[in-house]
Write a protein that holds these residues in place. Structure first.
Motif, short mmCIF file in Angstrom:
data_model
loop_
_atom_site.label_atom_id
_atom_site.label_comp_id
_atom_site.label_asym_id
_atom_site.label_seq_id
_atom_site.Cartn_x
_atom_site.Cartn_y
_atom_site.Cartn_z
N GLY A 32 0.79 -1.22 0.00
CA GLY A 32 0.00 0.00 0.00
C GLY A 32 0.83 1.28 0.00
O GLY A 32 0.29 2.37 -0.21
N ALA A 33 2.13 1.16 0.23
CA ALA A 33 2.99 2.35 0.27
C ALA A 33 3.15 2.93 -1.13
O ALA A 33 3.22 2.20 -2.12
CB ALA A 33 4.36 2.00 0.83
N SER A 34 3.24 4.25 -1.21
CA SER A 34 3.52 4.87 -2.50
C SER A 34 4.99 4.62 -2.85
O SER A 34 5.84 4.47 -1.98
CB SER A 34 3.20 6.37 -2.47
OG SER A 34 4.09 7.03 -1.60
N TRP A 35 5.25 4.59 -4.14
CA TRP A 35 6.59 4.34 -4.66
C TRP A 35 6.89 5.38 -5.72
O TRP A 35 6.02 5.70 -6.53
CB TRP A 35 6.66 2.94 -5.26
CG TRP A 35 7.90 2.68 -6.06
CD1 TRP A 35 9.11 2.27 -5.57
CD2 TRP A 35 8.06 2.82 -7.48
NE1 TRP A 35 10.01 2.15 -6.61
CE2 TRP A 35 9.38 2.49 -7.79
CE3 TRP A 35 7.21 3.21 -8.50
CZ2 TRP A 35 9.89 2.52 -9.09
CZ3 TRP A 35 7.72 3.25 -9.80
CH2 TRP A 35 9.04 2.90 -10.08
N ARG A 36 8.09 5.94 -5.68
CA ARG A 36 8.51 6.90 -6.70
C ARG A 36 9.96 6.64 -7.08
O ARG A 36 10.80 6.42 -6.21
CB ARG A 36 8.38 8.35 -6.21
CG ARG A 36 6.98 8.72 -5.86
CD ARG A 36 6.75 10.18 -5.58
NE ARG A 36 7.74 10.78 -4.70
CZ ARG A 36 7.84 12.08 -4.48
NH1 ARG A 36 7.03 12.93 -5.08
NH2 ARG A 36 8.74 12.55 -3.65
N LEU A 37 10.21 6.69 -8.38
CA LEU A 37 11.57 6.63 -8.90
C LEU A 37 11.95 8.07 -9.20
O LEU A 37 11.35 8.71 -10.07
CB LEU A 37 11.63 5.77 -10.17
CG LEU A 37 13.03 5.56 -10.74
CD1 LEU A 37 13.86 4.64 -9.83
CD2 LEU A 37 12.95 4.96 -12.14
N VAL A 50 3.21 -0.11 -3.84
CA VAL A 50 3.61 -1.49 -3.55
C VAL A 50 2.35 -2.34 -3.45
O VAL A 50 1.49 -2.10 -2.59
CB VAL A 50 4.42 -1.57 -2.23
CG1 VAL A 50 4.75 -3.02 -1.90
CG2 VAL A 50 5.68 -0.73 -2.32
N LEU A 51 2.23 -3.33 -4.34
CA LEU A 51 1.09 -4.25 -4.31
C LEU A 51 1.37 -5.48 -3.47
O LEU A 51 0.49 -5.97 -2.76
CB LEU A 51 0.71 -4.68 -5.73
CG LEU A 51 0.27 -3.58 -6.68
CD1 LEU A 51 0.00 -4.17 -8.07
CD2 LEU A 51 -0.97 -2.88 -6.15
N GLU A 52 2.60 -5.99 -3.56
CA GLU A 52 3.01 -7.17 -2.78
C GLU A 52 4.48 -6.99 -2.43
O GLU A 52 5.25 -6.45 -3.22
CB GLU A 52 2.90 -8.46 -3.60
CG GLU A 52 1.53 -8.82 -4.10
CD GLU A 52 1.57 -10.04 -5.02
OE1 GLU A 52 2.37 -10.98 -4.78
OE2 GLU A 52 0.82 -10.04 -6.01
N LEU A 61 5.09 -4.03 -7.97
CA LEU A 61 4.75 -2.60 -7.95
C LEU A 61 3.73 -2.28 -9.03
O LEU A 61 3.82 -2.79 -10.15
CB LEU A 61 5.99 -1.74 -8.24
CG LEU A 61 7.14 -1.79 -7.26
CD1 LEU A 61 8.31 -0.97 -7.80
CD2 LEU A 61 6.71 -1.27 -5.90
N LEU A 62 2.80 -1.41 -8.69
CA LEU A 62 1.98 -0.72 -9.67
C LEU A 62 2.87 0.43 -10.14
O LEU A 62 3.46 1.12 -9.31
CB LEU A 62 0.72 -0.19 -8.98
CG LEU A 62 -0.45 0.24 -9.84
CD1 LEU A 62 -0.96 -0.94 -10.66
CD2 LEU A 62 -1.55 0.76 -8.94
#
Length: 151
Positions: A32-37, A50-52, A61-62
């Motif tokens: 559930g955490a947001s992810w950014r590159l 993060v999906l799993e 990742l979505l």
């Protein structure tokens, strides 16, 4: 090579900067955490969630491109890292997919992943990444409003 070392190289900013065009990832690394590159100049290159996560074995990742205006409208893709110990090695499988026929985004990442993964392998085996992956390419396209909007 141990699975934990490869896992850390895939998620820790000090590693990713060295083999992934100077980028770093911002994430709490939990479902559930947001992810950014993040691009070195502070722009958001890609964003998602993060999906799993099952350290050090699996990460899903979505993922949406934010910096190329022609790719962003394709929406979110799904990227999976699968790490599997095999004797004294670790097999890394990367799957990047989107439910969209003839996706320009998947075409782009399919051209990008081999170089990034070759550089990661070089870094882990020799201590040096490939020169072509050490910094963000000059003049790389940018969307005018690169942000991590929610879906």
């Amino acid at each position: 090579m141990d699975t934990e070392k490869l896992w850390q190289a895939l998620i820790e900013p000090e590693f990713t900067r060295r083999f992934w065009m100077g980028t770093s990832q911002e994430c709490a690394w939990e479902v559930g955490a947001s992810w950014r590159l993040m691009i070195p100049d502070g722009r958001v290159g890609d964003s998602g969630e993060v999906l799993e996560i099952d350290p050090p074995r699996r990460l899903v990742l979505l993922w949406r491109n934010e910096f190329r205006p022609e790719l962003r409208p394709e929406g979110y893709s799904r990227m999976t890292y699968l790490l599997e110990p095999q004797a004294d090695m670790v097999k890394l499988t990367v799957m990047h997919e989107i439910d969209r026929p003839q996706s320009k985004f998947i075409e782009a990442v399919s051209n990008g992943w081999p170089l990034i993964l070759a550089s990661l392998k070089s870094l882990l085996e020799t201590g040096e990444s490939l020169a072509a992956t050490r910094r963000w390419p000059e003049g790389a396209e940018c969307a005018t409003s690169a942000s991590a909007d929610s879906r």
